[in-house]
Each structure stands twice: as C-alpha cells, then as structure tokens.
Design a protein around this motif. Structure first.
Motif, PDB file in Angstrom:
ATOM      1  N   THR A  23       0.823  -1.209   0.000  1.00  0.00           N
ATOM      2  CA  THR A  23       0.000   0.000   0.000  1.00  0.00           C
ATOM      3  C   THR A  23       0.858   1.260   0.000  1.00  0.00           C
ATOM      4  OG1 THR A  23      -1.706  -1.201   1.242  1.00  0.00           O
ATOM      5  CG2 THR A  23      -1.891   1.185   1.175  1.00  0.00           C
ATOM      6  N   LEU A  24       1.929   1.264   0.776  1.00  0.00           N
ATOM      7  CA  LEU A  24       2.807   2.433   0.815  1.00  0.00           C
ATOM      8  C   LEU A  24       3.543   2.618  -0.507  1.00  0.00           C
ATOM      9  CD1 LEU A  24       4.139   2.045   4.443  1.00  0.00           C
ATOM     10  CD2 LEU A  24       2.814   3.980   3.571  1.00  0.00           C
ATOM     11  N   TYR A  25       3.964   1.516  -1.108  1.00  0.00           N
ATOM     12  CA  TYR A  25       4.582   1.604  -2.434  1.00  0.00           C
ATOM     13  C   TYR A  25       3.624   2.263  -3.423  1.00  0.00           C
ATOM     14  CZ  TYR A  25       8.917  -1.206  -2.156  1.00  0.00           C
ATOM     15  OH  TYR A  25      10.182  -1.656  -1.907  1.00  0.00           O
ATOM     16  N   LEU A  26       2.414   1.721  -3.510  1.00  0.00           N
ATOM     17  CA  LEU A  26       1.459   2.196  -4.505  1.00  0.00           C
ATOM     18  C   LEU A  26       0.985   3.609  -4.184  1.00  0.00           C
ATOM     19  CD1 LEU A  26       0.335   0.968  -7.071  1.00  0.00           C
ATOM     20  CD2 LEU A  26      -1.703   0.279  -5.809  1.00  0.00           C
ATOM     21  N   SER A  27       0.828   3.929  -2.912  1.00  0.00           N
ATOM     22  CA  SER A  27       0.442   5.284  -2.521  1.00  0.00           C
ATOM     23  C   SER A  27       1.520   6.285  -2.909  1.00  0.00           C
ATOM     24  CB  SER A  27       0.191   5.342  -1.016  1.00  0.00           C
ATOM     25  OG  SER A  27      -0.152   6.637  -0.600  1.00  0.00           O
ATOM     26  N   SER A  28       2.782   5.924  -2.714  1.00  0.00           N
ATOM     27  CA  SER A  28       3.890   6.812  -3.086  1.00  0.00           C
ATOM     28  C   SER A  28       3.902   7.069  -4.583  1.00  0.00           C
ATOM     29  CB  SER A  28       5.221   6.188  -2.650  1.00  0.00           C
ATOM     30  OG  SER A  28       5.279   6.031  -1.249  1.00  0.00           O
ATOM     31  N   ILE A  29       3.677   6.027  -5.360  1.00  0.00           N
ATOM     32  CA  ILE A  29       3.664   6.177  -6.815  1.00  0.00           C
ATOM     33  C   ILE A  29       2.515   7.075  -7.256  1.00  0.00           C
ATOM     34  CG2 ILE A  29       3.276   4.903  -8.966  1.00  0.00           C
ATOM     35  CD1 ILE A  29       4.721   2.517  -7.599  1.00  0.00           C
ATOM     36  N   THR A  30       1.332   6.856  -6.700  1.00  0.00           N
ATOM     37  CA  THR A  30       0.147   7.617  -7.106  1.00  0.00           C
ATOM     38  C   THR A  30       0.272   9.095  -6.737  1.00  0.00           C
ATOM     39  OG1 THR A  30      -1.168   5.618  -6.700  1.00  0.00           O
ATOM     40  CG2 THR A  30      -2.362   7.669  -6.990  1.00  0.00           C
ATOM     41  N   VAL A  31       0.654   9.369  -5.504  1.00  0.00           N
ATOM     42  CA  VAL A  31       0.810  10.758  -5.053  1.00  0.00           C
ATOM     43  C   VAL A  31       1.895  11.463  -5.858  1.00  0.00           C
ATOM     44  CG1 VAL A  31       1.483  12.207  -3.105  1.00  0.00           C
ATOM     45  CG2 VAL A  31      -0.076  10.292  -2.740  1.00  0.00           C
ATOM     46  N   SER A  32       2.995  10.764  -6.140  1.00  0.00           N
ATOM     47  CA  SER A  32       4.095  11.378  -6.884  1.00  0.00           C
ATOM     48  C   SER A  32       3.682  11.720  -8.313  1.00  0.00           C
ATOM     49  CB  SER A  32       5.303  10.437  -6.904  1.00  0.00           C
ATOM     50  OG  SER A  32       5.773  10.213  -5.598  1.00  0.00           O
ATOM     51  N   LEU A  33       2.949  10.844  -8.968  1.00  0.00           N
ATOM     52  CA  LEU A  33       2.486  11.143 -10.321  1.00  0.00           C
ATOM     53  C   LEU A  33       1.567  12.356 -10.334  1.00  0.00           C
ATOM     54  CD1 LEU A  33       1.807   7.593 -11.849  1.00  0.00           C
ATOM     55  CD2 LEU A  33       3.567   9.231 -12.525  1.00  0.00           C
ATOM     56  N   ALA A  34       0.716  12.465  -9.314  1.00  0.00           N
ATOM     57  CA  ALA A  34      -0.159  13.633  -9.226  1.00  0.00           C
ATOM     58  C   ALA A  34       0.658  14.917  -9.051  1.00  0.00           C
ATOM     59  CB  ALA A  34      -1.142  13.463  -8.070  1.00  0.00           C
ATOM     60  N   GLN A  35       1.715  14.850  -8.261  1.00  0.00           N
ATOM     61  CA  GLN A  35       2.566  16.023  -8.070  1.00  0.00           C
ATOM     62  C   GLN A  35       3.347  16.363  -9.336  1.00  0.00           C
ATOM     63  OE1 GLN A  35       4.848  14.806  -4.658  1.00  0.00           O
ATOM     64  NE2 GLN A  35       3.385  15.673  -3.194  1.00  0.00           N
ATOM     65  N   ILE A  36       3.830  15.353 -10.050  1.00  0.00           N
ATOM     66  CA  ILE A  36       4.593  15.591 -11.278  1.00  0.00           C
ATOM     67  C   ILE A  36       3.745  16.287 -12.333  1.00  0.00           C
ATOM     68  CG2 ILE A  36       5.723  14.433 -13.232  1.00  0.00           C
ATOM     69  CD1 ILE A  36       6.670  12.299 -11.185  1.00  0.00           C
ATOM     70  N   PHE A  37       2.496  15.871 -12.452  1.00  0.00           N
ATOM     71  CA  PHE A  37       1.608  16.437 -13.471  1.00  0.00           C
ATOM     72  C   PHE A  37       0.716  17.557 -12.925  1.00  0.00           C
ATOM     73  CE2 PHE A  37       2.522  12.139 -15.104  1.00  0.00           C
ATOM     74  CZ  PHE A  37       3.056  12.494 -16.330  1.00  0.00           C
ATOM     75  N   ASN A  38       1.043  18.033 -11.716  1.00  0.00           N
ATOM     76  CA  ASN A  38       0.355  19.186 -11.112  1.00  0.00           C
ATOM     77  C   ASN A  38      -1.153  18.971 -10.987  1.00  0.00           C
ATOM     78  OD1 ASN A  38       2.789  20.692 -10.931  1.00  0.00           O
ATOM     79  ND2 ASN A  38       2.578  21.298 -13.082  1.00  0.00           N
ATOM     80  N   LEU A  39      -1.552  17.778 -10.577  1.00  0.00           N
ATOM     81  CA  LEU A  39      -2.964  17.490 -10.351  1.00  0.00           C
ATOM     82  C   LEU A  39      -3.348  17.915  -8.936  1.00  0.00           C
ATOM     83  CD1 LEU A  39      -3.206  13.908 -11.922  1.00  0.00           C
ATOM     84  CD2 LEU A  39      -3.653  16.104 -13.015  1.00  0.00           C
ATOM     85  N   LYS A  40      -4.543  18.407  -8.779  1.00  0.00           N
ATOM     86  CA  LYS A  40      -5.006  18.845  -7.465  1.00  0.00           C
ATOM     87  C   LYS A  40      -5.315  17.672  -6.543  1.00  0.00           C
ATOM     88  CE  LYS A  40      -6.954  23.240  -9.073  1.00  0.00           C
ATOM     89  NZ  LYS A  40      -8.191  24.081  -9.156  1.00  0.00           N
ATOM     90  N   ASP A  41      -5.669  16.528  -7.120  1.00  0.00           N
ATOM     91  CA  ASP A  41      -6.051  15.368  -6.320  1.00  0.00           C
ATOM     92  C   ASP A  41      -5.494  14.119  -6.983  1.00  0.00           C
ATOM     93  OD1 ASP A  41      -7.127  13.648  -4.522  1.00  0.00           O
ATOM     94  OD2 ASP A  41      -9.233  14.104  -4.962  1.00  0.00           O
ATOM     95  N   TYR A  42      -4.937  13.214  -6.178  1.00  0.00           N
ATOM     96  CA  TYR A  42      -4.354  11.989  -6.717  1.00  0.00           C
ATOM     97  C   TYR A  42      -5.393  10.882  -6.931  1.00  0.00           C
ATOM     98  CZ  TYR A  42      -4.843  10.095  -2.008  1.00  0.00           C
ATOM     99  OH  TYR A  42      -5.357   9.661  -0.810  1.00  0.00           O
ATOM    100  N   ARG A  43      -6.584  11.033  -6.356  1.00  0.00           N
ATOM    101  CA  ARG A  43      -7.552   9.937  -6.351  1.00  0.00           C
ATOM    102  C   ARG A  43      -8.009   9.477  -7.736  1.00  0.00           C
ATOM    103  NH1 ARG A  43      -8.317  12.833  -1.769  1.00  0.00           N
ATOM    104  NH2 ARG A  43      -8.406  11.649   0.182  1.00  0.00           N
ATOM    105  N   PRO A  44      -8.156  10.371  -8.727  1.00  0.00           N
ATOM    106  CA  PRO A  44      -8.531   9.867 -10.061  1.00  0.00           C
ATOM    107  C   PRO A  44      -7.513   8.910 -10.668  1.00  0.00           C
ATOM    108  CG  PRO A  44      -8.951  12.228  -9.903  1.00  0.00           C
ATOM    109  CD  PRO A  44      -8.195  11.843  -8.665  1.00  0.00           C
ATOM    110  N   LEU A  45      -6.288   8.907 -10.153  1.00  0.00           N
ATOM    111  CA  LEU A  45      -5.265   8.010 -10.689  1.00  0.00           C
ATOM    112  C   LEU A  45      -5.295   6.627 -10.055  1.00  0.00           C
ATOM    113  CD1 LEU A  45      -2.179  10.437 -10.707  1.00  0.00           C
ATOM    114  CD2 LEU A  45      -3.647   9.846 -12.638  1.00  0.00           C
ATOM    115  N   VAL A  46      -5.992   6.482  -8.938  1.00  0.00           N
ATOM    116  CA  VAL A  46      -5.898   5.247  -8.159  1.00  0.00           C
ATOM    117  C   VAL A  46      -6.388   4.040  -8.943  1.00  0.00           C
ATOM    118  CG1 VAL A  46      -6.740   4.032  -6.116  1.00  0.00           C
ATOM    119  CG2 VAL A  46      -6.025   6.421  -5.930  1.00  0.00           C
ATOM    120  N   TRP A  47      -7.583   4.105  -9.500  1.00  0.00           N
ATOM    121  CA  TRP A  47      -8.147   2.928 -10.164  1.00  0.00           C
ATOM    122  C   TRP A  47      -7.440   2.577 -11.467  1.00  0.00           C
ATOM    123  CZ3 TRP A  47     -10.277   0.179  -6.770  1.00  0.00           C
ATOM    124  CH2 TRP A  47     -11.045   0.741  -5.744  1.00  0.00           C
ATOM    125  N   PRO A  48      -7.097   3.543 -12.342  1.00  0.00           N
ATOM    126  CA  PRO A  48      -6.318   3.170 -13.531  1.00  0.00           C
ATOM    127  C   PRO A  48      -4.969   2.542 -13.191  1.00  0.00           C
ATOM    128  CG  PRO A  48      -7.261   5.356 -13.801  1.00  0.00           C
ATOM    129  CD  PRO A  48      -7.504   4.962 -12.384  1.00  0.00           C
TER     130      PRO A  48
END
Length: 371
Positions: A285-310
């Motif tokens: 969970t921590l691995y996947l959470s780190s990846i998801t949050v980081s991708l949201a930060q890289i692409f300047n997304l306001k929320d990481y949650r839309p990335l979770v399911w894809p």
C-alpha cells in the motif's frame, strides 16, 4: 492536494511494517544460501551500513522541510529536469509493489490454499490495497497504528514458541567461508530492508505533523524493523539449519510449522501468517500510494484519487506476470534488485545532496561578492 498529518509514532510504526514487509518471508532463504550459518552476521552488518543510508535520506528531507522527494528533485535539479528524473523514478518503482503482490499470491497458492487460482487472490487483495491508497496516507498510518499491537503479539509468540526448538550447533562453525559471502548477503539485506525506504520519501515527509522529527521516526523504525528481521533469520538457522533454510522458499513459514508445545499447541502457522499479511499489506500500500501521489505532483494534479483505479488495474495485471517462474524470481532478487535499489536508494540521494551543496556554495559566494 489535500493536507494530511501523521504523528511521529505513526511514522515509526509505518516504517517498521514497511521494513519487515515481504522480507520476513523470503529474506532468510537468500541470506542462508549466500552466507550459510553466518547469515545473522551479514544481517547485523547490513544494519550497520543501512542506518547511515536512512539517516542520509532524512538529512535530504530536512534540507527541504514539508516537501516530498519529487518536489525536492524539482527544486534541486530544476523544473523540467526534475520532472523527468521524478517520472523515471516513479515508473521504475512500479515493479516493487507488483513483485511483493506476486510473492503474496505465490505464498497463498503454494502453502495455504493451493487449489485457489493466484489471480483470484491478487484481485481480492489488490482491491483492499487500492481502497487503502484511495483513503490516503493518514488513514493508512492510523490503520497501521491500530493493527501494530496485534502484529507485535504474533511476532513475539513466534519468537518465544520456536525458541524451544533451537540448536546452537547450527550456527557453527562461525566464519567458515570468511567474509566475502557475508558481504554479499549483507548487501542483499541492505537492498531489501533499507534502500527501498526511498519510496517513503515520496509521500511521508510532507504528511508529518512535525517535519523536523522525520529523521528520528524513520531511523528508529528502520532499526526496529531490521532487528526483527535479523531475529527471524537467526531463528530460522538455529531451528531449521542452514540446508533447510536455504532451500525453502518461505523459511519463516516452515519455522512456524515447528511450533509444538507438549503435542497440544500445534498447527498454528496459519495464525502466524496473519502477521505476514499485515506487513505485506502495508508495504504494498505504501509503495502504490507513493507512486500515485508522486504522479499527481509531477503532473500538477489537485487530487491523486482519479489516478488510483487506472494505476490499480495496471498494478494488478502486472502482478500476474512480473515473475513468470521461480528461477526468474530468484535471479531477479539476487542479481537485478540489489544494484537497482543501490542506484535509487544511494546514488540518487547522494547526487541531490551534492548538487544542493554546490548550489549553496555558489549562492553563498555570489552573496559575498555582492556585499
């Protein structure tokens, strides 16, 4: 991004569970194969080398308080170069949670429920992981704090109950093959128990309620978790012997099968497996959470949650195929994973610290010339 806060206690617990992770299942085998009965020495050497590395990671975070690793990389290397480096780091890290998930599925289908398809186990467990990722780091940390006493209880029961079967002769002769195999096993331990902590820097530093204490929490958690691993490695050799430990895919499970108190307390290895499920869950969970949050930060997304399911669907599918067979997995763990983690867990932080030092010196020199 939503602001979250976790306490120092929660950070320490999360780090312990992340450190133990899947290593408690698979590490004793590889360590015993390399260092034989001296695997416990290799583990202690790994701790001695690993704690300074974790301290170095914490030092990097302290230089840029309340920033995650992706933000630090962009600050140090510049916006565009930083984004490229961060993206490469995050994409390359995607193999880590898929490998751990495959370990879980393989363990379940070979040891507990052999007639159940591995796909069903990975899908069900993966769905629970994705729920945790979607709820966020704060919920993950609180869940870890809630379950940690049960994890400790099961761990100490395992240690105490198998202690009745130890044979000190299994540790002899000490240093039979000298130090070269010990260095190799120590590096393996380092690559599993310490170097992957770079993933924690992708999401936890900005979440800590008292950022200045990040180093204390992650170093203490790494120390406790690694000592727990060394204790299991030592017990596996003391109870099972070198040959059985090195040839077993999951020595700690075989170790739990040895529990037999007065021919009354037996067959408790399935209950002990709950402890491993806790640590496996939080590592994935921590691995996947780190990846998801980081991708949201890289692409300047306001929320990481839309990335979770894809990302979750991709993660589950890759978990099916990441290890085509056992020899491939053993070769990956022994030859590919250690140098890979060395690059991202040691060389990357060193590069960032070096660039920071150079920029700081140039900036100081420039200010001096202006005055």
């Amino acid at each position: 991004m939503n602001e979250v806060h976790i306490s120092l206690r929660q950070l320490t617990i999360v780090t312990i569970l992340f450190t133990v992770g899947s290593a408690i299942l698979i590490t004793p085998s590889g360590m015993a194969e390399s260092a034989r009965q001296d695997a416990w020495i290799a583990g202690l050497i790994g701790i001695g080398a690993g704690l300074p590395l974790v301290w170095m990671m914490a030092k990097l975070v302290n230089l840029y308080p309340q920033k995650n690793l992706t933000e630090i990389i962009e600050t140090v290397l510049g916006k565009w170069v930083g984004k490229i480096v961060s993206l490469l780091l995050v994409v390359s890290f995607f193999s880590a949670p898929t490998a751990v998930m495959n370990d879980l599925g393989d363990f379940m289908t070979t040891q507990l429920i052999p007639e159940t398809p591995i796909e069903a186990i990975i899908i069900l467990f993966g769905a629970v992981v994705l729920m945790g990722v979607r709820l966020g780091v704060e919920v993950i940390a609180r869940s870890a704090e809630l379950l940690f006493p049960w994890f400790l209880l099961l761990y100490f029961l395992l240690v105490v109950l198998v202690a009745f079967n130890i044979d000190p002769r299994h540790l002899q002769p000490v240093l039979e093959n000298g130090f070269p195999p010990i260095w190799q096993a120590g590096f393996t331990f380092l690559s599993v128990a310490f170097l992957p902590h770079i993933a924690l820097l992708l999401t936890l530093p900005a979440s800590l309620s008292r950022p200045a204490l990040f180093g204390k929490g992650i170093v203490l958690g790494s120390l406790i978790g690694s000592l727990m691993l060394v204790a299991v490695i030592t017990l596996a050799i003391l109870v099972l012997g070198v040959e059985v430990t090195s040839k077993s895919l999951y020595p700690s499970y075989v170790l739990a099968q040895k529990i037999d108190i007065g021919h009354f307390l037996q067959r408790v290895e399935t209950i002990m497996a709950i402890m491993w499920f806790f640590s496996l869950y939080f590592r994935i969970t921590l691995y996947l959470s780190s990846i998801t949050v980081s991708l949201a930060q890289i692409f300047n997304l306001k929320d990481y949650r839309p990335l979770v399911w894809p990302l979750g669907m991709l993660f589950i599918v890759l978990s099916f195929v990441v290890y085509p067979n056992v020899p491939f997995r053993q070769a990956w763990d022994a030859r590919t994973w250690p140098p890979y983690t060395l690059v991202i867990g040691l060389l990357l932080p060193l590069l960032l610290l070096a660039v920071h030092a150079v920029r700081h010196r140039l900036s100081k020199k420039k200010r001096t010339q202006q005055t």
